[in-house]
Scaffold this motif. Sequence first.
Motif, PDB file in Angstrom:
ATOM      1  N   UNK A  68       0.836  -1.207   0.000  1.00 29.69           N
ATOM      2  CA  UNK A  68       0.000   0.000   0.000  1.00 29.69           C
ATOM      3  C   UNK A  68       0.866   1.250   0.000  1.00 29.69           C
ATOM      4  N   UNK A  69       1.860   1.288   0.866  1.00 30.75           N
ATOM      5  CA  UNK A  69       2.719   2.472   0.961  1.00 30.75           C
ATOM      6  C   UNK A  69       3.510   2.669  -0.327  1.00 30.75           C
ATOM      7  N   UNK A  70       4.118   1.607  -0.842  1.00 30.96           N
ATOM      8  CA  UNK A  70       4.890   1.747  -2.076  1.00 30.96           C
ATOM      9  C   UNK A  70       4.007   2.196  -3.237  1.00 30.96           C
ATOM     10  N   UNK A  73       2.402   3.077   9.081  1.00 26.29           N
ATOM     11  CA  UNK A  73       2.958   4.279   9.714  1.00 26.29           C
ATOM     12  C   UNK A  73       4.473   4.331   9.563  1.00 26.29           C
ATOM     13  N   UNK A  74       5.137   3.227   9.882  1.00 20.19           N
ATOM     14  CA  UNK A  74       6.596   3.203   9.793  1.00 20.19           C
ATOM     15  C   UNK A  74       7.098   3.403   8.378  1.00 20.19           C
ATOM     16  N   UNK A  75       6.502   2.711   7.425  1.00 21.23           N
ATOM     17  CA  UNK A  75       6.940   2.831   6.028  1.00 21.23           C
ATOM     18  C   UNK A  75       6.642   4.221   5.465  1.00 21.23           C
ATOM     19  N   UNK A  76       5.525   4.814   5.846  1.00 24.23           N
ATOM     20  CA  UNK A  76       5.208   6.172   5.382  1.00 24.23           C
ATOM     21  C   UNK A  76       6.209   7.185   5.934  1.00 24.23           C
ATOM     22  N   UNK A  77       6.584   7.039   7.186  1.00 19.14           N
ATOM     23  CA  UNK A  77       7.585   7.948   7.767  1.00 19.14           C
ATOM     24  C   UNK A  77       8.954   7.747   7.128  1.00 19.14           C
TER      25      UNK A  77
END
Length: 145
Positions: free
Chosen positions: A46-48, A107-111
């Motif tokens: 999702x983040x990628x 949250x971690x990957x977005x940051x």
Amino acid sequence: MPSHDARIPLRGAAIPTAAAGVAAIAVSGAVVGAKGSIGAAAALLVVLAFFASGQVALDRLTRNNQQMMMPAALLVYTTQILLIGIVLAVFKHTSLFDTKTFGFTVLGCALIWTGFQVRAGLKAKIYYVQPGPEPEQKRKSGRQP
């Protein structure tokens, strides 16, 4: 921003985010089990997908009008965060994967993506003033500056 300049922050942010996501998958699998690994993998995807498509959209929005970079960047980032919030709300009560692992990994990957995108942009040697033709020399008055 020319497309070759747009690839610098994209590559500089995607690689560390993918590495952190793989680590999150491994840790989630060890701590929570298979559902934790699935949740972390879904969050990484999702983040990628969201942030890479946002970078591509930003490149296309500002290709012809460089003055719109900041408003377009704020619009794209706000849209990304809003869409991630919607995805979190949709998968709030799912039993396909561990939702806490999914949320913390998002949250971690977005940051990480945001931090490394800023880092890549700061380290890139992108000129903000376009060099133009040299000014015509003034009439020689006998004095040199």
